[in-house]
Write an enzyme that holds these catalytic residues in place. Structure first.
Site: not given
Length: 448
Positions: A278-280
């Site tokens: 979900h982040c990078i």
């Protein structure tokens, strides 16, 4: 000012004697570990989520995320220190509300803050004086102050910094990481004013190994983006180097293993079939979007995003080339087994997984794709890959492997019998260097 100090001091006192009540909004990969960290310290937690099925599962003490143990949740339920609910009218009960909701991108790769906005409006309608509200979801600098604060103040008639207190503390979860859990990771904290900072710092100071106070909520928001942009850019670099070195007949994995022996000035990053989680894949675009407001082009970040986004296409090109060259058959009509669906090893998290894109690209070129993942029995519904929902994992047996033209290793789970795969596959295309790390070599193994 004396009244302001008293409110903050009262909150800090509640944290100190563990009488503070925490509300965690969003009981997923961030919210559940955060609730566990509070329960571990003897703090009462109310969990809020819009998914009734998930709430029922949690209240029954059943596992919702494989790598997160439920022991403390079960104990908290029995002792009355924890409960999950979909009743957002209870948002006024906790002393602190910690927001852990998704912040995805739209199809146009722009920030989608609808979950944050809806949650903030729900809080604003029930807000009471003295509450601390903390956003943990990743977002662009300015969200807490420019989006949340006006909504809360308008809906409640209360003022941030005097009546209620607003802070930002970015989540730093790494699903499946046995070495660093929520409580072991320092927590960055920024507040809307000194009282909010003091309250948030005290709260997180009771939950994690140490806190890192910063000067503002925008600074704290920028810290999280910087952490993940750093990773995205460096992964893009090794993905590009992989293409260059492959053309020269040089193994990028061998290069990285040798380079990381240098005790300073080098940090190893590894190539792969694309970015997941979900982040990078998402966070860098929050900054590029916000930068446009200041007429700044983030060319370096956007180039990294372009390289990483292109990786699934390059992998499928390489796969098709090897099927043609090694097997002497057209890629159209070939049967491909994608090994590993999760975005990283040893977890069930398939958010933004490049394996989903790989399956779609393989099928778009006329081949048949199946997958095996020991952690994901069936593909869960997602916004971007809805057509793949409910597709089941293929059992990893000798006969099943032999029935495919090629096995594409997309995720290198530890609990996969790679020797079995190599022994029975006609062709193995490895994007993670899994075969080499398990000491497997052979004429059927190729890297991508």
């Amino acid at each position: 000012m004396q009244e302001l100090a008293d409110v903050a001091q009262d909150f800090v006192g509640k944290v100190r004697d563990r009488s503070v009540v925490i509300g965690v909004i969003g009981l997923g990969y961030v919210g559940i570990p955060l609730a566990l960290a509070a329960l571990r310290q003897g703090i009462r937690v109310i969990g809020f989520d819009i998914d009734q099925a998930r709430v029922d599962q949690i209240n029954a003490g059943r596992e919702t995320i494989k790598h997160i143990p439920m022991d403390l949740i079960v104990a908290g339920l029995a002792e009355g220190r924890f409960e999950a609910t979909t009743d957002f009218d209870r948002l006024s009960e906790p002393d602190a509300l910690l927001i852990c909701v998704p912040t995805p991108l739209s199809r146009q790769r722009e920030p989608d803050l609808s979950f944050v906005e809806q949650t903030t409006r729900a809080i604003g309608r029930r807000l009471r004086r003295g509450q601390l509200i903390v956003l943990e979801s990743t977002t662009y600098p300015g969200t807490t102050d420019e989006l949340m604060r006006p909504i809360l103040e308008e809906a409640s008639g209360l003022s941030s910094g005097t009546d209620v207190f607003l802070a930002y503390s970015p989540e730093r979860e790494d699903p499946g990481n046995a070495q660093f859990g929520t409580s072991d990771i320092p927590k960055v904290v920024g507040g809307d004013g000194p009282a909010a900072l003091a309250m948030a710092n005290a709260l997180y100071g009771a939950l994690v190994v140490r806190t890192v106070p910063v000067s503002s909520t925008a600074t704290a928001e920028a810290v999280k983006l910087t952490e993940n942009i750093f990773r995205a850019v460096n992964i893009a670099l090794v993905n590009e180097l992989k293409q260059v070195y492959a053309a020269m007949g040089i193994d990028i994995w061998e290069v990285i293993d040798a380079a990381k022996t240098k005790p300073f000035g080098f940090m190893p990053f590894y190539p792969g079939p694309g970015l997941g989680g979900h982040c990078i894949p998402i966070d860098p675009f929050y900054l590029t979007w916000k930068a446009r407001e200041f007429d700044i082009a983030t060319r370096f970040i956007e180039l990294a995003g372009q390289i990483n986004t292109e990786m699934p296409y390059r992998v499928v090109d390489r796969l098709a080339e090897l099927v043609d060259r090694q097997l002497g058959r057209s890629f159209s009509g070939a049967r491909i087994l994608v090994l590993g669906l999760a975005y990283k090893k040893n977890v069930e998290d398939m958010r933004e997984s490049p394996a989903l894109k790989l399956i779609e690209l393989i099928e778009a070129r006329g081949a048949e794709a199946a997958y095996h993942d020991p952690h994901i029995p069936a593909i869960r519904k997602s916004r971007k890959h809805g057509a793949l929902a409910a597709r089941p994992s293929t059992p990893l047996t000798a006969d099943a492997i032999a029935g495919f033209d090629a096995v594409l290793i997309a995720t290198d789970h530890d609990d996969v019998d790679y020797a079995l795969v190599v022994a029975h596959a006609k062709l193995v295309v490895d994007t993670r260097n899994a075969c080499a790390r398990h000491g497997l070599t052979g004429e059927t193994i190729f890297k991508a």
